[in-house]
Design a protein around this motif. Structure first.
Motif, PDB file in Angstrom:
ATOM      1  N   CYS A  70      47.609  27.399  40.886  1.00  0.00           N
ATOM      2  CA  CYS A  70      46.595  28.386  40.513  1.00  0.00           C
ATOM      3  C   CYS A  70      47.310  29.680  40.119  1.00  0.00           C
ATOM      4  O   CYS A  70      48.117  30.203  40.892  1.00  0.00           O
ATOM      5  CB  CYS A  70      45.659  28.631  41.688  1.00  0.00           C
ATOM      6  SG  CYS A  70      44.287  29.747  41.307  1.00  0.00           S
ATOM      7  N   PRO A  71      47.074  30.210  38.919  1.00  0.00           N
ATOM      8  CA  PRO A  71      47.733  31.464  38.516  1.00  0.00           C
ATOM      9  C   PRO A  71      47.453  32.594  39.499  1.00  0.00           C
ATOM     10  O   PRO A  71      46.373  32.645  40.113  1.00  0.00           O
ATOM     11  CB  PRO A  71      47.117  31.756  37.143  1.00  0.00           C
ATOM     12  CG  PRO A  71      46.695  30.420  36.633  1.00  0.00           C
ATOM     13  CD  PRO A  71      46.232  29.660  37.846  1.00  0.00           C
ATOM     14  N   SER A  72      48.408  33.486  39.646  1.00  0.00           N
ATOM     15  CA  SER A  72      48.267  34.578  40.613  1.00  0.00           C
ATOM     16  C   SER A  72      47.038  35.429  40.320  1.00  0.00           C
ATOM     17  O   SER A  72      46.396  35.941  41.241  1.00  0.00           O
ATOM     18  CB  SER A  72      49.526  35.443  40.607  1.00  0.00           C
ATOM     19  OG  SER A  72      49.800  35.949  39.300  1.00  0.00           O
ATOM     20  N   GLY A  73      46.688  35.581  39.056  1.00  0.00           N
ATOM     21  CA  GLY A  73      45.513  36.380  38.708  1.00  0.00           C
ATOM     22  C   GLY A  73      44.209  35.719  39.094  1.00  0.00           C
ATOM     23  O   GLY A  73      43.179  36.390  39.229  1.00  0.00           O
ATOM     24  N   ASP A  74      44.215  34.399  39.289  1.00  0.00           N
ATOM     25  CA  ASP A  74      43.002  33.662  39.639  1.00  0.00           C
ATOM     26  C   ASP A  74      42.905  33.358  41.127  1.00  0.00           C
ATOM     27  O   ASP A  74      41.836  32.983  41.620  1.00  0.00           O
ATOM     28  CB  ASP A  74      42.943  32.330  38.869  1.00  0.00           C
ATOM     29  CG  ASP A  74      42.588  32.514  37.403  1.00  0.00           C
ATOM     30  OD1 ASP A  74      41.711  33.339  37.123  1.00  0.00           O
ATOM     31  OD2 ASP A  74      43.184  31.833  36.551  1.00  0.00           O
ATOM     32  N   TYR A  75      44.015  33.486  41.839  1.00  0.00           N
ATOM     33  CA  TYR A  75      44.011  33.070  43.245  1.00  0.00           C
ATOM     34  C   TYR A  75      43.022  33.862  44.118  1.00  0.00           C
ATOM     35  O   TYR A  75      42.263  33.243  44.883  1.00  0.00           O
ATOM     36  CB  TYR A  75      45.414  33.155  43.849  1.00  0.00           C
ATOM     37  CG  TYR A  75      45.416  32.861  45.329  1.00  0.00           C
ATOM     38  CD1 TYR A  75      45.378  31.553  45.793  1.00  0.00           C
ATOM     39  CD2 TYR A  75      45.407  33.899  46.264  1.00  0.00           C
ATOM     40  CE1 TYR A  75      45.338  31.277  47.156  1.00  0.00           C
ATOM     41  CE2 TYR A  75      45.365  33.637  47.628  1.00  0.00           C
ATOM     42  CZ  TYR A  75      45.337  32.326  48.073  1.00  0.00           C
ATOM     43  OH  TYR A  75      45.286  32.062  49.414  1.00  0.00           O
ATOM     44  N   PRO A  76      42.994  35.196  44.065  1.00  0.00           N
ATOM     45  CA  PRO A  76      42.108  35.918  44.988  1.00  0.00           C
ATOM     46  C   PRO A  76      40.645  35.493  44.899  1.00  0.00           C
ATOM     47  O   PRO A  76      39.998  35.256  45.933  1.00  0.00           O
ATOM     48  CB  PRO A  76      42.301  37.384  44.574  1.00  0.00           C
ATOM     49  CG  PRO A  76      43.683  37.428  44.000  1.00  0.00           C
ATOM     50  CD  PRO A  76      43.824  36.126  43.276  1.00  0.00           C
ATOM     51  N   SER A  77      40.113  35.399  43.691  1.00  0.00           N
ATOM     52  CA  SER A  77      38.704  35.012  43.555  1.00  0.00           C
ATOM     53  C   SER A  77      38.481  33.564  43.959  1.00  0.00           C
ATOM     54  O   SER A  77      37.444  33.225  44.560  1.00  0.00           O
ATOM     55  CB  SER A  77      38.234  35.245  42.117  1.00  0.00           C
ATOM     56  OG  SER A  77      39.045  34.526  41.192  1.00  0.00           O
ATOM     57  N   ALA A  78      39.439  32.677  43.639  1.00  0.00           N
ATOM     58  CA  ALA A  78      39.296  31.274  44.019  1.00  0.00           C
ATOM     59  C   ALA A  78      39.376  31.106  45.531  1.00  0.00           C
ATOM     60  O   ALA A  78      38.623  30.325  46.130  1.00  0.00           O
ATOM     61  CB  ALA A  78      40.373  30.434  43.341  1.00  0.00           C
ATOM     62  N   ALA A  79      40.286  31.841  46.167  1.00  0.00           N
ATOM     63  CA  ALA A  79      40.414  31.763  47.622  1.00  0.00           C
ATOM     64  C   ALA A  79      39.152  32.289  48.308  1.00  0.00           C
ATOM     65  O   ALA A  79      38.700  31.730  49.309  1.00  0.00           O
ATOM     66  CB  ALA A  79      41.639  32.554  48.077  1.00  0.00           C
ATOM     67  N   GLU A  80      38.582  33.353  47.756  1.00  0.00           N
ATOM     68  CA  GLU A  80      37.338  33.889  48.305  1.00  0.00           C
ATOM     69  C   GLU A  80      36.218  32.865  48.198  1.00  0.00           C
ATOM     70  O   GLU A  80      35.379  32.724  49.098  1.00  0.00           O
ATOM     71  CB  GLU A  80      36.955  35.165  47.555  1.00  0.00           C
ATOM     72  CG  GLU A  80      35.635  35.788  47.988  1.00  0.00           C
ATOM     73  CD  GLU A  80      35.684  36.351  49.407  1.00  0.00           C
ATOM     74  OE1 GLU A  80      34.602  36.477  50.014  1.00  0.00           O
ATOM     75  OE2 GLU A  80      36.785  36.653  49.896  1.00  0.00           O
ATOM     76  N   ARG A  81      36.217  32.104  47.120  1.00  0.00           N
ATOM     77  CA  ARG A  81      35.166  31.126  46.874  1.00  0.00           C
ATOM     78  C   ARG A  81      35.274  29.919  47.815  1.00  0.00           C
ATOM     79  O   ARG A  81      34.265  29.426  48.323  1.00  0.00           O
ATOM     80  CB  ARG A  81      35.240  30.666  45.411  1.00  0.00           C
ATOM     81  CG  ARG A  81      34.217  29.602  45.014  1.00  0.00           C
ATOM     82  CD  ARG A  81      34.521  29.083  43.611  1.00  0.00           C
ATOM     83  NE  ARG A  81      34.318  30.096  42.605  1.00  0.00           N
ATOM     84  CZ  ARG A  81      33.223  30.203  41.840  1.00  0.00           C
ATOM     85  NH1 ARG A  81      32.227  29.354  42.025  1.00  0.00           N
ATOM     86  NH2 ARG A  81      33.134  31.126  40.935  1.00  0.00           N
ATOM     87  N   TYR A  82      36.500  29.431  48.038  1.00  0.00           N
ATOM     88  CA  TYR A  82      36.661  28.155  48.725  1.00  0.00           C
ATOM     89  C   TYR A  82      37.375  28.211  50.077  1.00  0.00           C
ATOM     90  O   TYR A  82      37.326  27.237  50.834  1.00  0.00           O
ATOM     91  CB  TYR A  82      37.437  27.178  47.831  1.00  0.00           C
ATOM     92  CG  TYR A  82      36.675  26.763  46.598  1.00  0.00           C
ATOM     93  CD1 TYR A  82      35.539  25.957  46.697  1.00  0.00           C
ATOM     94  CD2 TYR A  82      37.081  27.182  45.334  1.00  0.00           C
ATOM     95  CE1 TYR A  82      34.835  25.573  45.574  1.00  0.00           C
ATOM     96  CE2 TYR A  82      36.384  26.802  44.199  1.00  0.00           C
ATOM     97  CZ  TYR A  82      35.259  26.000  44.323  1.00  0.00           C
ATOM     98  OH  TYR A  82      34.563  25.618  43.205  1.00  0.00           O
ATOM     99  N   LEU A  83      38.042  29.300  50.390  1.00  0.00           N
ATOM    100  CA  LEU A  83      38.875  29.300  51.596  1.00  0.00           C
ATOM    101  C   LEU A  83      38.401  30.293  52.657  1.00  0.00           C
ATOM    102  O   LEU A  83      39.153  30.635  53.570  1.00  0.00           O
ATOM    103  CB  LEU A  83      40.333  29.602  51.226  1.00  0.00           C
ATOM    104  CG  LEU A  83      40.998  28.628  50.254  1.00  0.00           C
ATOM    105  CD1 LEU A  83      42.444  29.042  49.980  1.00  0.00           C
ATOM    106  CD2 LEU A  83      40.949  27.198  50.782  1.00  0.00           C
ATOM    107  N   SER A  84      37.185  30.753  52.533  1.00  0.00           N
ATOM    108  CA  SER A  84      36.675  31.754  53.478  1.00  0.00           C
ATOM    109  C   SER A  84      36.151  31.148  54.775  1.00  0.00           C
ATOM    110  O   SER A  84      36.092  31.830  55.805  1.00  0.00           O
ATOM    111  CB  SER A  84      35.565  32.581  52.815  1.00  0.00           C
ATOM    112  OG  SER A  84      36.078  33.315  51.718  1.00  0.00           O
TER     113      SER A  84
END
Length: 418
Positions: free
Chosen positions: A126-140
């Motif tokens: 996952c590109p670094s620019g996409d990781y924060p939003s993706a992690a918020e979506r699936y890893l919370s």
């Protein structure tokens, strides 16, 4: 292990593709490895992931748009020709629109939530620019805490990739890179046609932040190289096709670029392999200017089919051929072998040699001619169906047809009594 087996006190590290993620992690969390490195030779490394994965994690998926699914997705995928794509578009209408899209959405949901989000290897892409939003979506969620901790740790290494490569250079370790460009990203996500790529990984990931024009475009006429990482005025780092400004990549003097090379076919590019073997075995090449045999900008090629044809030629009884066919076979083989002896490629030369050898093999019956299928019917039918019925399935068309006919009758009556 390598030092023990070879008796040497230095090793060469060759991170290939997702091996780039391994390199990011090991340099960040095991920097002591730098003390035993002689060279690092990156080959199409996923240093900042792939936007395919970033798009999927962030719900930017093309084929979940029914209009694009029925009118462009298959054709632009690079997996099949236009005729085959149109034929599948027609067959897919056996299912009602709602049923097909529901199945696709459920399939993607399961793939992402049950498989991808639980795979740290996928998160590493996952590109670094996409990781924060993706992690918020699936890893919370609490049950994802362990995976979040691991992926966040890698995310930090990803952010520090350039800094750690600079540490390699500061320690006197030679660092080289091979990147590929001018191939569209596979069109799973929305980013597929707004960046330069090698079909799987975007160029700014494999070439360490390099600036380039999009596919089918060139840098502006008044563009001059930025010299972000190269201050030598004698160096020209703009590609001959004016697509890439290599001076903006972290390693402008030690990155080799291949135009039109697909990521998954890298192993079939003999020139890339020759560069890698030369760098591993010898220290003669210091940068992209060291050898005229390996220029900074080159043309991609795939020699797999050609070598298969060579094997076929070895089994041919030339005494059974006419003098004309035998001479043409020899000439075609010589042209192909001479081409393989070169490492500086010209666009179109490889395809000409491959086509010539294939043509004579077809003529003498050594291989079968590729069947040319006529998909005109499906191309026209798919276009007509999309124009008249949009994305609806066959079962929905009678109702729509009645609506069309009824609407035409109403308009006709209105015209008469207007």
């Amino acid at each position: 292990m390598v030092m023990e087996q070879t008796g040497h006190n230095k090793v060469n590290l060759v991170p290939i593709s997702q091996g780039g993620t391994f390199a990011n992690a090991i340099f960040e969390y095991h920097p002591d490895i730098m003390d035993v490195l002689h060279k690092v030779i990156y080959i199409v490394p996923a240093l900042d992931g792939s936007t395919i994965i970033g798009d999927v994690f962030n719900a930017r998926i093309n084929f979940l748009n029914p209009d694009y699914l029925y009118h462009g997705f298959l054709e632009n995928s690079g997996l099949m020709d236009k005729g085959t794509a149109r034929m599948i578009e027609v067959i897919a209408r056996i299912l009602p629109d709602e049923v097909l899209m529901s199945a696709l959405n459920k399939g993607v949901k399961y793939l992402v939530e049950e498989i991808m989000t639980r795979s740290t290897s996928m998160w590493a892409l996952c590109p670094s620019g996409d990781y924060p939003s993706a992690a918020e979506r699936y890893l919370s969620a609490p049950e994802m805490a362990s995976i979040k901790a691991q992926t966040y740790k890698y995310y930090q290494a990803q952010l520090n990739s350039d800094a750690n490569i600079k540490k390699l250079l500061d320690k006197g370790i030679q660092v080289f890179n091979v990147a590929e460009y001018n191939v569209n990203m596979i069109n799973v996500g929305e980013s597929w046609n707004i960046q330069n790529a090698d079909y799987i990984i975007q160029l700014d990931s494999t070439a360490m932040g390099v600036h380039s024009a999009n596919i089918g475009e060139t840098l502006p006429d008044d563009y001059v190289q930025a010299n972000t990482y190269c201050q030598n005025p004698a160096h020209n780092h703009i590609s001959p096709d004016r697509v890439v400004d290599a001076s903006t990549g972290l390693l402008p003097d030690t990155t080799f670029y291949f135009d039109g090379q697909k990521h998954e076919r890298t192993r079939n590019n003999d020139v890339i392999l020759k560069i890698a073997f030369e760098l591993i075995a010898h220290d003669d090449i210091k940068d992209v200017y060291s050898s005229p045999d390996f220029p900074q900008f080159n043309i991609g090629r795939d020699v797999w089919d050609l070598h298969e044809m060579f094997e076929i030629v070895e089994g041919i009884d030339k005494s059974a051929l006419s003098a004309e066919d035998s001479a043409e076979l020899d000439a075609a083989m010589l042209q192909a072998k001479n081409l393989l002896d070169t490492t500086v490629c010209q666009k179109g030369d490889f395809e000409k040699a491959e086509n010539r050898l294939n043509a004579i093999l077809v003529k003498i019956g050594a291989v079968e001619a590729e069947e040319v299928k006529d998909y005109t019917f499906f191309e026209n039918l798919s276009e007509w169906l999309y124009k008249n019925y949009g994305t609806n399935g066959f079962s929905e068309m009678p109702r729509l047809s009645l609506n069309i006919v009824f609407g035409a009758i109403v308009n006709f009556i209105n015209t008469i009594f207007a």
